[in-house]
Design a protein around this motif. Structure first.
Motif, PDB file in Angstrom:
ATOM      1  N   ALA A 175      -2.852   0.284  -4.159  1.00  0.00           N
ATOM      2  CA  ALA A 175      -2.388  -1.066  -3.834  1.00  0.00           C
ATOM      3  C   ALA A 175      -1.833  -1.768  -5.066  1.00  0.00           C
ATOM      4  O   ALA A 175      -2.320  -1.582  -6.186  1.00  0.00           O
ATOM      5  CB  ALA A 175      -3.548  -1.888  -3.258  1.00  0.00           C
ATOM      6  N   ARG A 176      -0.810  -2.542  -4.846  1.00  0.00           N
ATOM      7  CA  ARG A 176      -0.314  -3.474  -5.852  1.00  0.00           C
ATOM      8  C   ARG A 176       0.133  -4.729  -5.124  1.00  0.00           C
ATOM      9  O   ARG A 176       0.461  -4.695  -3.932  1.00  0.00           O
ATOM     10  CB  ARG A 176       0.813  -2.887  -6.705  1.00  0.00           C
ATOM     11  CG  ARG A 176       2.125  -2.744  -6.029  1.00  0.00           C
ATOM     12  CD  ARG A 176       3.102  -1.947  -6.877  1.00  0.00           C
ATOM     13  NE  ARG A 176       3.436  -2.555  -8.133  1.00  0.00           N
ATOM     14  CZ  ARG A 176       4.510  -3.334  -8.342  1.00  0.00           C
ATOM     15  NH1 ARG A 176       5.318  -3.613  -7.339  1.00  0.00           N
ATOM     16  NH2 ARG A 176       4.762  -3.827  -9.545  1.00  0.00           N
ATOM     17  N   TYR A 177       0.188  -5.835  -5.866  1.00  0.00           N
ATOM     18  CA  TYR A 177       0.445  -7.126  -5.246  1.00  0.00           C
ATOM     19  C   TYR A 177       1.858  -7.198  -4.693  1.00  0.00           C
ATOM     20  O   TYR A 177       2.823  -6.911  -5.394  1.00  0.00           O
ATOM     21  CB  TYR A 177       0.207  -8.221  -6.281  1.00  0.00           C
ATOM     22  CG  TYR A 177       0.241  -9.623  -5.748  1.00  0.00           C
ATOM     23  CD1 TYR A 177       1.146 -10.550  -6.233  1.00  0.00           C
ATOM     24  CD2 TYR A 177      -0.643 -10.018  -4.750  1.00  0.00           C
ATOM     25  CE1 TYR A 177       1.181 -11.846  -5.750  1.00  0.00           C
ATOM     26  CE2 TYR A 177      -0.624 -11.311  -4.255  1.00  0.00           C
ATOM     27  CZ  TYR A 177       0.289 -12.220  -4.759  1.00  0.00           C
ATOM     28  OH  TYR A 177       0.303 -13.494  -4.275  1.00  0.00           O
ATOM     29  N   LEU A 178       1.967  -7.525  -3.446  1.00  0.00           N
ATOM     30  CA  LEU A 178       3.190  -7.858  -2.703  1.00  0.00           C
ATOM     31  C   LEU A 178       4.159  -6.690  -2.468  1.00  0.00           C
ATOM     32  O   LEU A 178       4.458  -6.367  -1.323  1.00  0.00           O
ATOM     33  CB  LEU A 178       3.961  -8.997  -3.377  1.00  0.00           C
ATOM     34  CG  LEU A 178       3.335 -10.386  -3.332  1.00  0.00           C
ATOM     35  CD1 LEU A 178       4.246 -11.409  -3.986  1.00  0.00           C
ATOM     36  CD2 LEU A 178       2.992 -10.799  -1.904  1.00  0.00           C
TER      37      LEU A 178
ATOM     38  N   ILE B  99       0.839  -1.188   0.000  1.00  0.00           N
ATOM     39  CA  ILE B  99       0.000   0.000   0.000  1.00  0.00           C
ATOM     40  C   ILE B  99       0.878   1.242   0.000  1.00  0.00           C
ATOM     41  O   ILE B  99       1.771   1.381   0.838  1.00  0.00           O
ATOM     42  CB  ILE B  99      -0.935   0.037   1.221  1.00  0.00           C
ATOM     43  CG1 ILE B  99      -1.763  -1.244   1.304  1.00  0.00           C
ATOM     44  CG2 ILE B  99      -1.828   1.280   1.162  1.00  0.00           C
ATOM     45  CD1 ILE B  99      -2.723  -1.464   0.160  1.00  0.00           C
ATOM     46  N   HIS B 100       0.587   2.114  -0.946  1.00  0.00           N
ATOM     47  CA  HIS B 100       1.363   3.346  -1.097  1.00  0.00           C
ATOM     48  C   HIS B 100       0.425   4.530  -0.899  1.00  0.00           C
ATOM     49  O   HIS B 100      -0.684   4.537  -1.425  1.00  0.00           O
ATOM     50  CB  HIS B 100       1.950   3.392  -2.511  1.00  0.00           C
ATOM     51  CG  HIS B 100       3.152   4.247  -2.652  1.00  0.00           C
ATOM     52  ND1 HIS B 100       4.263   3.829  -3.360  1.00  0.00           N
ATOM     53  CD2 HIS B 100       3.438   5.489  -2.195  1.00  0.00           C
ATOM     54  CE1 HIS B 100       5.179   4.783  -3.344  1.00  0.00           C
ATOM     55  NE2 HIS B 100       4.707   5.797  -2.639  1.00  0.00           N
TER      56      HIS B 100
ATOM     57  N   ALA C 226       2.341   2.058 -11.540  1.00  0.00           N
ATOM     58  CA  ALA C 226       2.658   0.701 -11.092  1.00  0.00           C
ATOM     59  C   ALA C 226       1.537   0.109 -10.243  1.00  0.00           C
ATOM     60  O   ALA C 226       1.547  -1.085  -9.955  1.00  0.00           O
ATOM     61  CB  ALA C 226       3.950   0.706 -10.285  1.00  0.00           C
ATOM     62  N   TYR C 227       0.574   0.939  -9.844  1.00  0.00           N
ATOM     63  CA  TYR C 227      -0.465   0.503  -8.917  1.00  0.00           C
ATOM     64  C   TYR C 227      -1.770   0.199  -9.634  1.00  0.00           C
ATOM     65  O   TYR C 227      -2.188   0.918 -10.526  1.00  0.00           O
ATOM     66  CB  TYR C 227      -0.658   1.562  -7.819  1.00  0.00           C
ATOM     67  CG  TYR C 227       0.509   1.529  -6.879  1.00  0.00           C
ATOM     68  CD1 TYR C 227       1.700   2.180  -7.195  1.00  0.00           C
ATOM     69  CD2 TYR C 227       0.463   0.782  -5.709  1.00  0.00           C
ATOM     70  CE1 TYR C 227       2.796   2.091  -6.368  1.00  0.00           C
ATOM     71  CE2 TYR C 227       1.557   0.705  -4.866  1.00  0.00           C
ATOM     72  CZ  TYR C 227       2.723   1.354  -5.210  1.00  0.00           C
ATOM     73  OH  TYR C 227       3.811   1.262  -4.394  1.00  0.00           O
TER      74      TYR C 227
ATOM     75  N   GLY D 125       4.521  10.282  -4.646  1.00  0.00           N
ATOM     76  CA  GLY D 125       4.488   9.205  -3.663  1.00  0.00           C
ATOM     77  C   GLY D 125       5.085   9.659  -2.349  1.00  0.00           C
ATOM     78  O   GLY D 125       6.131  10.319  -2.319  1.00  0.00           O
ATOM     79  N   LEU D 126       4.423   9.297  -1.258  1.00  0.00           N
ATOM     80  CA  LEU D 126       4.848   9.703   0.071  1.00  0.00           C
ATOM     81  C   LEU D 126       5.555   8.574   0.809  1.00  0.00           C
ATOM     82  O   LEU D 126       6.628   8.763   1.377  1.00  0.00           O
ATOM     83  CB  LEU D 126       3.652  10.168   0.888  1.00  0.00           C
ATOM     84  CG  LEU D 126       2.847  11.307   0.275  1.00  0.00           C
ATOM     85  CD1 LEU D 126       1.606  11.585   1.116  1.00  0.00           C
ATOM     86  CD2 LEU D 126       3.688  12.554   0.129  1.00  0.00           C
ATOM     87  N   SER D 127       4.925   7.424   0.844  1.00  0.00           N
ATOM     88  CA  SER D 127       5.483   6.297   1.556  1.00  0.00           C
ATOM     89  C   SER D 127       4.725   5.042   1.165  1.00  0.00           C
ATOM     90  O   SER D 127       3.555   5.104   0.809  1.00  0.00           O
ATOM     91  CB  SER D 127       5.380   6.497   3.072  1.00  0.00           C
ATOM     92  OG  SER D 127       6.035   5.447   3.761  1.00  0.00           O
ATOM     93  N   CYS D 128       5.412   3.924   1.260  1.00  0.00           N
ATOM     94  CA  CYS D 128       4.807   2.642   0.917  1.00  0.00           C
ATOM     95  C   CYS D 128       5.171   1.596   1.955  1.00  0.00           C
ATOM     96  O   CYS D 128       6.316   1.587   2.450  1.00  0.00           O
ATOM     97  CB  CYS D 128       5.274   2.190  -0.463  1.00  0.00           C
ATOM     98  SG  CYS D 128       4.567   0.620  -0.988  1.00  0.00           S
TER      99      CYS D 128
END
Length: 122
Positions: free
Chosen positions: A97-100, A33-34, A108-109, A46-49
């Motif tokens: 969200a993206r897988y794993l 989750i980013h 990419a999400y 992007g802030l954090s993942c």
């Protein structure tokens, strides 16, 4: 998975907010989750993942030391604690969200929440 971002609002400079990203369908435990944000006239950043393995997260330099990402798989929710807020933090905040594993760019999400407005102003 369907994401629901919440927790935004109006806060004074120096104040705090906690954003939540909850799954209304599916579970988040196999997803990275980013948190992103987008201010008017600016690109989404992007802030954090946090990965599905809950690895040590990285942060955008401008929020490092002020924002903290965390996940609670039991509650199917990822949080973004935002402290010492500044007017330049004003934006619409999104979770994705993206897988794993974490990706870098928004494209990419695969799954996005609807966004929650954060306004920092006196």
């Amino acid at each position: 998975v369907q994401l629901q971002a919440s927790g935004g609002g109006l806060v004074q400079p120096g104040g705090s907010l906690r954003l939540s990203c909850a799954a209304s369908e599916g579970t988040l435990d196999t997803y990275a989750i980013h948190w992103f944000r987008q201010a008017p006239g600016k690109e989404r950043e992007g802030l954090s993942c946090v990965s599905s393995k809950d690895d040590v997260p990285d942060y955008l330099d401008s929020v490092k030391g002020r924002f903290t990402i965390s996940r609670d798989n039991a509650k199917n929710t990822v949080y973004l604690q935002m402290d010492s807020l500044k007017p330049e933090d004003t934006a619409v905040y999104y979770c994705a969200a993206r897988y794993l594993f974490c990706g870098v760019r928004p494209k990419a999400y695969d799954y996005w929440g609807q966004g929650t407005q954060v306004t920092v102003s006196s």
